[in-house]
Motif scaffolding. Structure first.
Motif, mmCIF file in Angstrom:
data_model
loop_
_atom_site.group_PDB
_atom_site.id
_atom_site.type_symbol
_atom_site.label_atom_id
_atom_site.label_comp_id
_atom_site.label_asym_id
_atom_site.label_seq_id
_atom_site.Cartn_x
_atom_site.Cartn_y
_atom_site.Cartn_z
ATOM 1 N N ASN A 150 0.857 -1.173 0.000
ATOM 2 C CA ASN A 150 0.000 0.000 0.000
ATOM 3 C C ASN A 150 0.909 1.243 0.000
ATOM 4 N N HIS A 153 0.997 5.913 2.136
ATOM 5 C CA HIS A 153 1.825 6.682 3.084
ATOM 6 C C HIS A 153 2.831 7.583 2.382
ATOM 7 N N GLU A 213 -8.446 0.735 -3.201
ATOM 8 C CA GLU A 213 -9.212 0.653 -1.965
ATOM 9 C C GLU A 213 -10.142 1.858 -1.941
ATOM 10 N N VAL A 235 -13.978 -0.564 1.644
ATOM 11 C CA VAL A 235 -13.681 -0.381 3.071
ATOM 12 C C VAL A 235 -14.672 0.633 3.641
ATOM 13 N N THR A 243 -6.844 6.100 9.930
ATOM 14 C CA THR A 243 -6.729 5.074 8.905
ATOM 15 C C THR A 243 -7.999 4.235 9.010
ATOM 16 N N THR A 244 -8.191 3.279 8.087
ATOM 17 C CA THR A 244 -9.415 2.485 8.134
ATOM 18 C C THR A 244 -9.502 1.782 9.486
ATOM 19 N N PHE A 274 -13.444 -5.657 2.910
ATOM 20 C CA PHE A 274 -12.559 -5.614 4.081
ATOM 21 C C PHE A 274 -13.411 -5.849 5.321
ATOM 22 N N GLU A 294 -11.026 -9.359 2.531
ATOM 23 C CA GLU A 294 -9.732 -9.057 3.156
ATOM 24 C C GLU A 294 -9.980 -9.043 4.656
ATOM 25 N N HIS A 334 -3.665 -4.935 7.513
ATOM 26 C CA HIS A 334 -3.781 -3.835 8.469
ATOM 27 C C HIS A 334 -2.906 -4.102 9.677
ATOM 28 N N GLY A 335 -1.943 -3.216 9.862
ATOM 29 C CA GLY A 335 -1.080 -3.288 11.038
ATOM 30 C C GLY A 335 -0.034 -4.394 10.963
ATOM 31 N N SER A 354 -1.748 -7.340 2.493
ATOM 32 C CA SER A 354 -1.675 -5.945 2.073
ATOM 33 C C SER A 354 -0.989 -5.172 3.194
ATOM 34 N N ILE A 355 0.198 -4.657 2.888
ATOM 35 C CA ILE A 355 0.993 -4.015 3.943
ATOM 36 C C ILE A 355 1.465 -2.640 3.467
ATOM 37 N N GLY A 356 1.307 -1.653 4.336
ATOM 38 C CA GLY A 356 1.720 -0.301 3.983
ATOM 39 C C GLY A 356 2.671 0.294 4.986
ATOM 40 N N HIS A 357 2.119 0.623 6.167
ATOM 41 C CA HIS A 357 2.863 1.460 7.107
ATOM 42 C C HIS A 357 4.215 0.876 7.498
HETATM 43 N N1 PXP Z 1 -5.775 -3.120 4.144
HETATM 44 C C1 PXP Z 1 -6.661 -2.103 4.262
HETATM 45 C C2 PXP Z 1 -8.065 -2.358 3.859
HETATM 46 C C3 PXP Z 1 -6.266 -0.850 4.749
HETATM 47 O O1 PXP Z 1 -7.169 0.140 4.867
HETATM 48 C C4 PXP Z 1 -4.912 -0.631 5.067
HETATM 49 C C5 PXP Z 1 -4.461 0.719 5.538
HETATM 50 O O2 PXP Z 1 -4.453 1.634 4.515
HETATM 51 C C6 PXP Z 1 -4.015 -1.716 4.910
HETATM 52 C C7 PXP Z 1 -4.478 -2.942 4.485
HETATM 53 C C8 PXP Z 1 -2.573 -1.578 5.236
HETATM 54 O O3 PXP Z 1 -2.417 -1.316 6.577
HETATM 55 P P1 PXP Z 1 -0.998 -0.850 7.145
HETATM 56 O O4 PXP Z 1 -0.695 0.466 6.518
HETATM 57 O O5 PXP Z 1 -1.216 -0.809 8.606
HETATM 58 O O6 PXP Z 1 -0.029 -1.912 6.719
#
Ligand code: PXP
Length: 381
Positions: A150, A153, A213, A235, A243-244, A274, A294, A334-335, A354-357
Motif C-alpha cells: 500500500n 503513506h 481501496e 472499506v 486510517t481504516t 474488508f 480481506e 492492516h497493522g 496488504s501491507i503499507g505502514h
Molecule cells: N488493508 C486495508 C483495507 C487498509 O485500509 C490498510 C491501511 O491503509 C491496509 C491494508 C494496510 O495497513 P498498514 O498500513 O497498517 O499496513
C-alpha cells in the motif's frame, strides 16, 4: 491435529512436505480433531502387510487402516506407503517423488474417510472424483502467498508539504521491482493522501496488479468503473479516522454493497470486502457474491499481550478457513509488520497480505527496495 509420520524404510526422505500436506488435508476434510498416522516402509515390508491383510503376495503402493468413527481415541487411522513402489511410480510417470507421495496420501486418506474403489464401479468413480477435488484444494492452499504494498503513506508525506514529492507512483514502481505482487492505493473522498492523478498514473504504470481501496461512495465508484483497476477493495470510510478503523458491516448493508458488486462485476472488476474476522460477515460476503474478503488483522497487530494476540490470531485463522472453504478468495491486512506477518502468512488459506505502514516506516531507514525485499523474505515461498 497431530499427524505422526514414521519412516521405517531404509531410504532417507524429507518428511516435512508430506507432514504439511497431511495437516492441510485434515483441515480441508474438517478432521482436525483426529490423529493421522503415516508409516513409510520398503517393498519387502509392504509385501508382508499386503499378504497378511489382503492375501496378495506382492508389494502395493499404499494401504489404509481406518479406525472406526466411534472409537474414543480420536484416531482417524493409519496410512502405510511403500517408498520403493512410490519411487518407481514417480519415475514411470515422470513426476517428483513428493508429487507421487501426495497422490498416495490423498488416496489413502480417502479410504480412511470411507470410500472404497473395490466395492463397485460407481464407488470407484466417486472415489476418483473425491481424490481429484482434494488434490485441487491442496494445490490452492499451497500456492505462494503474495505481498501487495500500500503506497498511501508516500502520498501522505507528499501532502504534508503540499508539493509533488515523494511520488507514490514512482514508489509503486520501486515496490514492483523489489518483488511486490501488487500495489494498493486508497482514494479517499477527502483526498487526504492519494489524488486522482495518482490513481490515473498508477492505472497506466502498475505492471503487477492495482487494487483500488475505496468507500462505497458514488463519486469514487464512478472513478473505479472508468479506470478499471485490477480489483477494488471496499472499506468503511469515516472522514475523522486516521486510517481504516474497523471492517465493513457487510451483513448490515447487503443491498447497498451487492449493488456495487454487481456494477463492478459487470465491468470485469473483482471486489474484495474488508471485514473483521467474523463468521456473519463472511457469510454475508459470500451471499452477495464478493470475490475476495480481506480479513482485518488490526486487532491482532495491536494486541497488548501474547494471550490477546493468540486470541485474535485464532479468530483470523478460523475466519480465513471458513471463507476459504466457502469458496471466497482470502486476503488479509492492516497493522502487519516485520514481527507479526509471518504467522498470518503461514496459514495457507490467505492469498495476499496488504501491507503499507510497516514497509514505508522501514523504507525511511533502509530504502524502499530493501524494505520490500525484507518483508517478502519473511513470507513463505
Ligand atoms: N488493508 C486495508 C483495507 C487498509 O485500509 C490498510 C491501511 O491503509 C491496509 C491494508 C494496510 O495497513 P498498514 O498500513 O497498517 O499496513
Amino acid at each position: 491435529m497431530p499427524v505422526f509420520i514414521k519412516n521405517e524404510s531404509t531410504k532417507p526422505i524429507s518428511i516435512s512436505a508430506l507432514h504439511n500436506d497431511a495437516e492441510n488435508l485434515l483441515k480441508i476434510c474438517r478432521r482436525t480433531d483426529r490423529e493421522l498416522s503415516i508409516l513409510l516402509i520398503d517393498d519387502q515390508r509392504m509385501t508382508e502387510l499386503n499378504s497378511q491383510y489382503r492375501n496378495r503376495n506382492k508389494p502395493t503402493n499404499v494401504l489404509s487402516f481406518p479406525l472406526s468413527d466411534d472409537s474414543n481415541d480420536n484416531l482417524l487411522g493409519d496410512i502405510v506407503i511403500s517408498l520403493d513402489t512410490a519411487r518407481q511410480e514417480a519415475q514411470l510417470k515422470n513426476i517428483t517423488m513428493h508429487k507421487r507421495l501426495q497422490t498416495l496420501l490423498v488416496h489413502g486418506l480417502v479410504h480412511l474417510l470411507g470410500y472404497d474403489h473395490e466395492r463397485s464401479v460407481q464407488e470407484a468413480l466417486d472415489m476418483e472424483k473425491k481424490e481429484r477435488k482434494l488434490l485441487a484444494q491442496l494445490a490452492r492452499r499451497k500456492s505462494m502467498i503474495q505481498l501487495a504494498i500500500n503506497v498511501d503513506h508516500v502520498a501522505t508525506l507528499r501532502q504534508a508539504r503540499g508539493i509533488d514529492e515523494p511520488d507514490p507512483v514512482l514508489a509503486a514502481g520501486i515496490c514492483e521491482l523489489a518483488g511486490a505482487a501488487g500495489i494498493v492505493a486508497h482514494l479517499r473522498e477527502d483526498r487526504r493522501h492519494m489524488q486522482d492523478r495518482d490513481i490515473i498514473l498508477l492505472r497506466q504504470t502498475v505492471k503487477t496488479k492495482l487494487n483500488l481501496e475505496m468507500g462505497a461512495d458514488e463519486e469514487i465508484i464512478k472513478i473505479a468503473l472508468d479506470l478499471k483497476p485490477d480489483m477494488v477493495t471496499l472499506v468503511p470510510e469515516k472522514r475523522k479516522e486516521l486510517t481504516t478503523e474497523g471492517g465493513l458491516d457487510v451483513a448490515g448493508q447487503k443491498k447497498k454493497l451487492s449493488e456495487v458488486i454487481i456494477r463492478m462485476t459487470e465491468t470485469g472488476i473483482p471486489v474484495s470486502l474488508f471485514i473483521d474476522p467474523d463468521s456473519s460477515q463472511i457469510q454475508a460476503a459470500k451471499e452477495i457474491n464478493a470475490t475476495f474478503v480481506e480479513i482485518h488483522t488490526g486487532r491482532y497487530a495491536d494486541a497488548l499481550s501474547e494471550e490477546e494476540a493468540d486470541r485474535e490470531f485464532t479468530l483470523i485463522a478460523e475466519s480465513a478457513e471458513e471463507a476459504f472453504e466457502s469458496g471466497l478468495r482470502v486476503n488479509a491486512g492492516h497493522g502487519l509488520n516485520y514481527r507479526n506477518s509471518a504467522r498470518v502468512a503461514a496459514l495457507g488459506t490467505i492469498e495476499e497480505l496488504s501491507i503499507g505502514h510497516a514497509v514505508m516506516a522501514r523504507a525511511i531507514m533502509v530504502g524502499l527496495d530493501q524494505a520490500v525485499r525484507e518483508m517478502k523474505a519473511l513470507l513463505p515461498s
